[in-house]
Design a protein around this motif. Structure first.
Motif, short mmCIF file in Angstrom:
data_model
loop_
_atom_site.label_atom_id
_atom_site.label_comp_id
_atom_site.label_asym_id
_atom_site.label_seq_id
_atom_site.Cartn_x
_atom_site.Cartn_y
_atom_site.Cartn_z
N SER A 286 0.99 -1.39 -0.28
CA SER A 286 0.20 0.32 -0.01
C SER A 286 0.98 1.78 -0.29
O SER A 286 0.94 1.57 1.16
CB SER A 286 -0.98 -0.13 0.70
OG SER A 286 -2.09 -1.36 0.93
N PRO A 287 1.75 1.78 -0.88
CA PRO A 287 2.57 2.41 -1.30
C PRO A 287 1.89 4.17 -1.07
O PRO A 287 0.59 4.15 -1.61
CB PRO A 287 3.58 2.18 -2.01
CG PRO A 287 2.43 1.97 -3.48
CD PRO A 287 1.43 0.74 -2.30
N SER A 288 2.24 4.99 -2.10
CA SER A 288 2.42 6.59 -2.04
C SER A 288 1.31 6.12 -3.59
O SER A 288 1.64 5.63 -3.89
CB SER A 288 3.42 7.94 -1.70
OG SER A 288 4.09 7.33 -3.05
N ILE A 289 0.31 7.26 -3.54
CA ILE A 289 0.24 7.15 -4.90
C ILE A 289 0.58 7.26 -6.37
O ILE A 289 0.87 6.40 -7.44
CB ILE A 289 -0.93 8.68 -5.05
CG1 ILE A 289 -1.94 8.76 -6.51
CG2 ILE A 289 -0.05 9.69 -4.82
CD1 ILE A 289 -2.85 7.50 -6.46
N GLY A 290 2.13 8.17 -5.60
CA GLY A 290 3.70 7.90 -7.00
C GLY A 290 3.58 6.39 -7.19
O GLY A 290 3.67 5.80 -8.35
N LEU A 291 4.27 5.56 -6.15
CA LEU A 291 4.62 3.89 -5.78
C LEU A 291 3.11 3.38 -6.63
O LEU A 291 3.21 2.43 -7.56
CB LEU A 291 4.91 4.10 -4.46
CG LEU A 291 6.38 4.38 -4.13
CD1 LEU A 291 6.78 4.12 -3.20
CD2 LEU A 291 7.50 3.27 -5.53
N TYR A 292 2.15 3.60 -6.08
CA TYR A 292 1.13 2.86 -7.08
C TYR A 292 1.02 3.10 -8.20
O TYR A 292 0.28 1.98 -8.78
CB TYR A 292 0.69 3.36 -5.77
CG TYR A 292 -1.14 2.57 -6.30
CD1 TYR A 292 -1.01 1.60 -4.48
CD2 TYR A 292 -2.74 2.16 -6.48
CE1 TYR A 292 -1.98 0.63 -4.76
CE2 TYR A 292 -3.38 1.35 -6.07
CZ TYR A 292 -3.44 0.01 -5.52
OH TYR A 292 -3.92 -1.08 -5.67
N THR A 293 0.98 4.06 -8.65
CA THR A 293 0.57 4.04 -9.96
C THR A 293 1.98 4.05 -10.92
O THR A 293 1.17 3.16 -12.13
CB THR A 293 0.55 5.94 -9.83
OG1 THR A 293 -0.21 6.68 -9.54
CG2 THR A 293 0.54 6.06 -11.92
N ALA A 294 3.08 3.74 -10.41
CA ALA A 294 3.62 2.72 -11.18
C ALA A 294 3.37 1.30 -10.90
O ALA A 294 3.73 0.61 -11.74
CB ALA A 294 5.46 3.27 -9.89
N GLY A 295 3.10 1.02 -10.10
CA GLY A 295 3.28 -0.05 -10.07
C GLY A 295 1.58 -0.79 -11.06
O GLY A 295 2.22 -1.81 -11.40
N CYS A 296 0.93 -0.23 -10.88
CA CYS A 296 -0.25 -0.60 -11.78
C CYS A 296 -0.05 0.19 -12.96
O CYS A 296 -0.31 -0.97 -13.92
CB CYS A 296 -1.70 0.14 -11.52
SG CYS A 296 -2.40 0.56 -10.36
#
Length: 504
Positions: A286-296
Motif C-alpha cells: 500500500s505505497p503512496s499514490i506515486g508508487l501505486y501508479t508505477a505499480g499499476c
C-alpha cells in the motif's frame, strides 16, 4: 482484396462483441434506479456474462475452423439481438440474469479471430496479427465510458437498443465482406481435444493467459472504486486513470505480439512475469499514490505484452489444433477475468485491505516465471533429442567406464542391435577382430591426449556381416575437466572406400 479485409473486419467484430458483453455492468447504476437488485447479487449479475463468454470460446473456436469465421460472426451477432432486446425491456432481476447469460456470446467471439486470422499470414507475423486483433478488447472501455454518457440523455433502455442497430450493421458487413473461401478444418471436436489435452503446454498457456488477462480485467474492475475510497481521488480522476490503464494494456498487446515475432517468446514471458511479480509485491505494501501508479502501470505493461506473446505461442506449438487450443486458452483467460475480481472483493471484505490478494498475484506470477524457464530448457532438450534421433549417422554414448548408455535409431539401423540389446555393454560387441590390440591402444592414447579420434575401422553387425565405418570418438568433460561420457558417431562407408582401414 477480401482476404486483406479480414484483419480489420474481424478486429472491429471483436470490438463490437466486447462492447455488447459489458452492457449490464456499464449501465448498472442506471438500471438499479428502475429495477431492485440486492447488493449481495450485484457480483453475480456482472459475472454471469463473463462465465458464459469464457466457456463458449471453445465451441466458437472450433466452429470457426469448421464453417469459417464469416458464418460464426454472422450467427453470433444475430443471436445477440435477442438478449440485447430482452435486456432493454427487462423489468426484474431474473430478466437481467437471463439476458446477461446470453450476452456471453459477445465475449466468446474472441476465439473466432485468433483461430481464423493465422490462416492468412505467415508464421513470423502471427504475433503482430493476433496482437492487433486482441486490441478489440478496447470494446469494453468504449461501452464502459460511452454507454453511461448516452444513458444520461436518453435513458438506459434506449441506450441498450442502440446496440441492436450496431449488431445488424455488423452482421451485414460480414455477409458482404467476410471471406466465403476461408480454409476449413473439419476434424471432429473430440478428436481435437484428445489430441491436445495431454499436452502440458496447453495448460501452461492457459495458466499464463489466466494471469495476464485476469490481471487486466481485475484492475479494470477494481481501480475506479479503490482510487476513490483509498486515495480519495475524484471520480473523474479515478476514471481517467483507469482509462489510462486500459489503453496502455490494450495498445501494448500488438507490441507484445510484434516482439514475439522477432525475439524468443519464452524470454519475453520471463520478463513479463518478473515484472508482474515485482509490481504486485510493491502494491501489497500500500505505497503512496506515486508508487501505486508505477505499480499499476507495470501491471498494465505486463498484462498487455503478455497477452500478445501468448497468442503468438499457441499457433507456434499447436498449428493443426489452433481452433480448439485457442478456445481453451482464451476460455481460461476469460475465467481469469472472472475470479480475481471476486477474490479481491472477498479478501477486502474479510481483511479490509487488498494486500493479501496482491501477494497471491505475485506468488502465482513468480511460479509462472519458473514454469516458463522450465519450458525454455525443455525446448532446448527436445531440439537436442530430435537431432540425436533424426540424424543419419549412428551415435553411441558410453559412460567413463566404457559401458553403453545410449544409442540412436540410426545405430540400430546400421548395426542391427536394438538399444535394449546393447545398453550396459561394452562397444566391443561390435568388434570384427580385424584390428590388433595395438590399434586400439593407439586410438585410446590419442583420445586421452587430444580428446578425440577419427579413422576407419571394421566392425561386425548383429547378423555377422562385417562393414567398414568412418568413426569419430569424442571425450565429453565436465566443468572440472573430468570425463563424463564418450560419444562415438559413425557411418557405413563399406561401398565408398577402397578398404584401407587399419586391420592390424
Amino acid at each position: 482484396m477480401i482476404k486483406k479485409l479480414q484483419l480489420p473486419l474481424q478486429t472491429m467484430n471483436l470490438v463490437l462483441g466486447f462492447m455488447v458483453w459489458v452492457i449490464i455492468s456499464a449501465l448498472l447504476p442506471f438500471i438499479r434506479e428502475d429495477i431492485a437488485i440486492p447488493a449481495d447479487r450485484l457480483a453475480i449479475l456482472t459475472a454471469i456474462p463473463v462465465v458464459l463468454g469464457s466457456v463458449l470460446r471453445i465451441p466458437l473456436g472450433y466452429y470457426a475452423n469448421v464453417v469459417g469465421a464469416r458464418i460464426v460472426f454472422i450467427s453470433s451477432f444475430i443471436l445477440l439481438l435477442f438478449p440485447v432486446y430482452f435486456i432493454s425491456s427487462a423489468s426484474s432481476f431474473s430478466h437481467l440474469i437471463i439476458g446477461g447469460l446470453f450476452l456471453g456470446i459477445g465475449g466468446a467471439v474472441f476465439s473466432v479471430g485468433v483461430t481464423s486470422l493465422p490462416k492468412y499470414y505467415a508464421k513470423e507475423k502471427l504475433g503482430l496479427v493476433n496482437g492487433i486483433y486482441g486490441m478489440g478488447n478496447i470494446g469494453t472501455a468504449i461501452t464502459t465510458f460511452a454507454a453511461p454518457v448516452i444513458a444520461t440523455g436518453i435513458g438506459w433502455s434506449k441506450t441498450v437498443q442502440l446496440y441492436l442497430i450496431l449488431l445488424l450493421i455488423f452482421a451485414l458487413f460480414n455477409v458482404f465482406l467476410g471471406d466465403r473461401k476461408e480454409i476449413k478444418v473439419k476434424t471432429p471436436v473430440m478428436e481435437q481435444i484428445k489430441g491436445v489435452y495431454k499436452n502440458e503446454k496447453l495448460w501452461f498457456f492457459s495458466l499464463f493467459y489466466f494471469i495476464t488477462f485476469g490481471s487486466f480485467v481485475a484492475f479494470t474492475v477494481y481501480l475506479p472504486n479503490f482510487l476513490v475510497s483509498h486515495f480519495e481521488l475524484a471520480k473523474v480522476d479515478a476514471g481517467m486513470r483507469t482509462a489510462g490503464f486500459i489503453v496502455i494494456a490494450t495498445f501494448l498487446r500488438p507490441v507484445g505480439g510484434w516482439l514475439a515475432d522477432r525475439f524468443k517468446p519464452l524470454f519475453l514471458l520471463m520478463g513479463v512475469f518478473l515484472g508482474l511479480t515485482a509490481a504486485a509485491i510493491l502494491l501489497a505494501f500500500s505505497p503512496s499514490i506515486g508508487l501505486y501508479t508505477a505499480g499499476c502501470l507495470t501491471i498494465a505493461v505486463g498484462a498487455g505484452l503478455g497477452n500478445g506473446v501468448i497468442f503468438k505461442l499457441v499457433p507456434l506449438y499447436f498449428n493443426k489444433q489452433a481452433g480448439i487450443v485457442n478456445g481453451i486458452v482464451s476460455m481460461m483467460g476469460g475465467l481469469g477475468g472472472f475470479f480475481p475480481p471476486l477474490m479481491l472483493s472477498f479478501i477486502h471484505s474479510v481483511t479490509g485491505q487488498y494486500s493479501i490478494g496482491f501477494m497471491a498475484l505475485s506468488q502465482v506470477a513468480l511460479a509462472s516465471f519458473v514454469v516458463v524457464v522450465w519450458m525454455y530448457y525443455q525446448d532446448k532438450l527436445a531440439v537436442q533429442s530430435e537431432v540425436f534421433n533424426s540424424t543419419g549417422q549412428g551415435i553411441l554414448v558410453t559412460d567413463p567406464g566404457g559401458r553403453i548408455s545410449a544409442v540412436n535409431p540410426a545405430f540400430t539401423k546400421l548395426t542391427g542391435y536394438s538399444e535394449e540389446e546393447v545398453l550396459g555393454k561394452n562397444p566391443s560387441v561390435l568388434k570384427s577382430g580385424r584390428q590388433s590390440p595395438a590399434f586400439y591402444r593407439a586410438m585410446w592414447s590419442e583420445i586421452m591426449e587430444r580428446g578425440s579420434w577419427q579413422g576407419e575401422i571394421w566392425n561386425r553387425r548383429k547378423n555377422g556381416e562385417e562393414y567398414l565405418e568412418l568413426l569419430t570418438i569424442n571425450a565429453v568433460r565436465d566443468e572440472s575437466g573430468d570425463i563424463i561420457h564418450y560419444v562415438g558417431t559413425f557411418s557405413d562407408i563399406t561401398y565408398h572406400s577402397s578398404g584401407n582401414a587399419s586391420s592390424g
